[in-house]
Design a protein around this motif. Sequence first.
Motif, PDB file in Angstrom:
ATOM      1  N   LYS A 179     -29.081 -11.237 -29.370  1.00 58.89           N
ATOM      2  CA  LYS A 179     -29.643 -10.062 -30.055  1.00 58.89           C
ATOM      3  C   LYS A 179     -29.318  -8.778 -29.286  1.00 58.89           C
ATOM      4  O   LYS A 179     -28.956  -7.761 -29.875  1.00 58.89           O
ATOM      5  N   VAL A 180     -29.490  -8.846 -27.956  1.00 57.76           N
ATOM      6  CA  VAL A 180     -29.207  -7.670 -27.120  1.00 57.76           C
ATOM      7  C   VAL A 180     -27.733  -7.296 -27.218  1.00 57.76           C
ATOM      8  O   VAL A 180     -27.380  -6.120 -27.333  1.00 57.76           O
ATOM      9  N   PHE A 181     -26.855  -8.292 -27.209  1.00 54.93           N
ATOM     10  CA  PHE A 181     -25.422  -8.032 -27.332  1.00 54.93           C
ATOM     11  C   PHE A 181     -25.083  -7.447 -28.712  1.00 54.93           C
ATOM     12  O   PHE A 181     -24.130  -6.681 -28.855  1.00 54.93           O
ATOM     13  N   THR A 182     -25.871  -7.804 -29.721  1.00 60.37           N
ATOM     14  CA  THR A 182     -25.664  -7.240 -31.057  1.00 60.37           C
ATOM     15  C   THR A 182     -26.095  -5.768 -31.090  1.00 60.37           C
ATOM     16  O   THR A 182     -25.432  -4.925 -31.701  1.00 60.37           O
ATOM     17  N   ILE A 183     -27.221  -5.462 -30.427  1.00 57.16           N
ATOM     18  CA  ILE A 183     -27.704  -4.079 -30.353  1.00 57.16           C
ATOM     19  C   ILE A 183     -26.738  -3.227 -29.534  1.00 57.16           C
ATOM     20  O   ILE A 183     -26.458  -2.079 -29.871  1.00 57.16           O
ATOM     21  N   PHE A 184     -26.245  -3.800 -28.442  1.00 53.15           N
ATOM     22  CA  PHE A 184     -25.363  -3.079 -27.521  1.00 53.15           C
ATOM     23  C   PHE A 184     -24.004  -3.789 -27.416  1.00 53.15           C
ATOM     24  O   PHE A 184     -23.755  -4.532 -26.455  1.00 53.15           O
ATOM     25  N   PRO A 185     -23.113  -3.590 -28.391  1.00 48.23           N
ATOM     26  CA  PRO A 185     -21.814  -4.270 -28.354  1.00 48.23           C
ATOM     27  C   PRO A 185     -21.029  -3.996 -27.067  1.00 48.23           C
ATOM     28  O   PRO A 185     -20.273  -4.847 -26.596  1.00 48.23           O
ATOM     29  N   ARG A 186     -21.247  -2.821 -26.484  1.00 45.94           N
ATOM     30  CA  ARG A 186     -20.528  -2.481 -25.262  1.00 45.94           C
ATOM     31  C   ARG A 186     -20.900  -3.424 -24.111  1.00 45.94           C
ATOM     32  O   ARG A 186     -20.077  -3.728 -23.248  1.00 45.94           O
ATOM     33  N   LEU A 187     -22.138  -3.873 -24.095  1.00 48.40           N
ATOM     34  CA  LEU A 187     -22.561  -4.816 -23.049  1.00 48.40           C
ATOM     35  C   LEU A 187     -21.866  -6.164 -23.239  1.00 48.40           C
ATOM     36  O   LEU A 187     -21.508  -6.828 -22.264  1.00 48.40           O
ATOM     37  N   ARG A 188     -21.679  -6.562 -24.475  1.00 41.97           N
ATOM     38  CA  ARG A 188     -20.982  -7.824 -24.734  1.00 41.97           C
ATOM     39  C   ARG A 188     -19.530  -7.737 -24.228  1.00 41.97           C
ATOM     40  O   ARG A 188     -19.026  -8.650 -23.605  1.00 41.97           O
ATOM     41  N   GLU A 189     -18.903  -6.594 -24.527  1.00 43.58           N
ATOM     42  CA  GLU A 189     -17.509  -6.403 -24.106  1.00 43.58           C
ATOM     43  C   GLU A 189     -17.352  -6.517 -22.593  1.00 43.58           C
ATOM     44  O   GLU A 189     -16.310  -6.933 -22.100  1.00 43.58           O
ATOM     45  N   ARG A 190     -18.406  -6.140 -21.871  1.00 38.60           N
ATOM     46  CA  ARG A 190     -18.304  -6.059 -20.416  1.00 38.60           C
ATOM     47  C   ARG A 190     -19.281  -6.994 -19.714  1.00 38.60           C
ATOM     48  O   ARG A 190     -19.712  -6.733 -18.600  1.00 38.60           O
ATOM     49  N   LYS A 191     -19.628  -8.086 -20.360  1.00 39.57           N
ATOM     50  CA  LYS A 191     -20.720  -8.937 -19.884  1.00 39.57           C
ATOM     51  C   LYS A 191     -20.512  -9.498 -18.486  1.00 39.57           C
ATOM     52  O   LYS A 191     -21.476  -9.830 -17.790  1.00 39.57           O
ATOM     53  N   ASP A 192     -19.245  -9.618 -18.039  1.00 40.68           N
ATOM     54  CA  ASP A 192     -18.989 -10.155 -16.704  1.00 40.68           C
ATOM     55  C   ASP A 192     -18.725  -9.064 -15.667  1.00 40.68           C
ATOM     56  O   ASP A 192     -18.428  -9.352 -14.508  1.00 40.68           O
ATOM     57  N   GLN A 193     -18.886  -7.818 -16.086  1.00 44.43           N
ATOM     58  CA  GLN A 193     -18.650  -6.680 -15.182  1.00 44.43           C
ATOM     59  C   GLN A 193     -19.887  -6.442 -14.321  1.00 44.43           C
ATOM     60  O   GLN A 193     -21.023  -6.633 -14.764  1.00 44.43           O
ATOM     61  N   LEU A 194     -19.683  -5.997 -13.074  1.00 42.49           N
ATOM     62  CA  LEU A 194     -20.810  -5.673 -12.194  1.00 42.49           C
ATOM     63  C   LEU A 194     -21.505  -4.414 -12.709  1.00 42.49           C
ATOM     64  O   LEU A 194     -20.846  -3.421 -13.065  1.00 42.49           O
ATOM     65  N   ALA A 195     -22.819  -4.446 -12.728  1.00 38.87           N
ATOM     66  CA  ALA A 195     -23.592  -3.329 -13.284  1.00 38.87           C
ATOM     67  C   ALA A 195     -23.333  -2.027 -12.543  1.00 38.87           C
ATOM     68  O   ALA A 195     -23.366  -0.946 -13.135  1.00 38.87           O
TER      69      ALA A 195
END
Length: 238
Positions: free
Chosen positions: A120-136
């Motif tokens: 759900k969070v990845f759906t709200i924030f597609p950019r987070l899905r694109e970068r899910k393995d990136q360091l915050a």
Amino acid sequence: MTTTLLKVKGLKVAYGGIQAVKGVDFEVNEGELVSLIGSNGAGKTTTMKAITGTLAITDGDIEYMGKSIRGQGPWDLVKQGLAMVPEGRGVFTRMTITENLQMGAYIRSDKPEIAVDLEKVFTIFPRLRERKDQLAGTMSGGEQQMLAMGRALMSRPKVLLLDEPSMGLSPMMVDKIFEVVRDVYAQGVTVLLVEQNASRALAIANRAYVMDSGLITMSGDAKTMLSDPKVRAAYLGE
């Protein structure tokens, strides 16, 4: 019948002898989006920290779902459904986006449902899905704000407290953050929004409180306050 989820009564908070909050009363009802606006240094963030147990209060009380939560720690409150996105975001910079979001669900043990909420969070924030393995820590300020909001949503809050979510962001990112706040509220989460961008905060809120020098100086319907000449002169630069 209206259910009051959060009630602040006579709240006082002092920093090293300086009274930052001087006896504040307000409430947030179930299903509301309430904005707390005011100039820098008015005591808004101090109030939020007191509500969430990260700052000791000197007098007054805070009730959540009809019971006093004075003295309870943030971890206890998250378990009860009270989550905050702090000013400055506070993401775990050396962890990935996915790991940060999983930290938001640390109080939960329902793994299948956690996976659903992550999606759900990845759906709200597609950019987070694109970068899910990136360091915050390598993300922009706006992306970190999205992550902090997503992390709070992973706890399945009843009440979400947002402290200055638009601070320091580009106009385009501010638009996105306010869009997400509206979406979260539309999904049934009660929201208390502290925001210096008074016009944007009032535009999406049901009710609002104005805070000045540690006191609530005005309250009422947000749309009415948006057109109030005194509010416009003091907080909207008109």
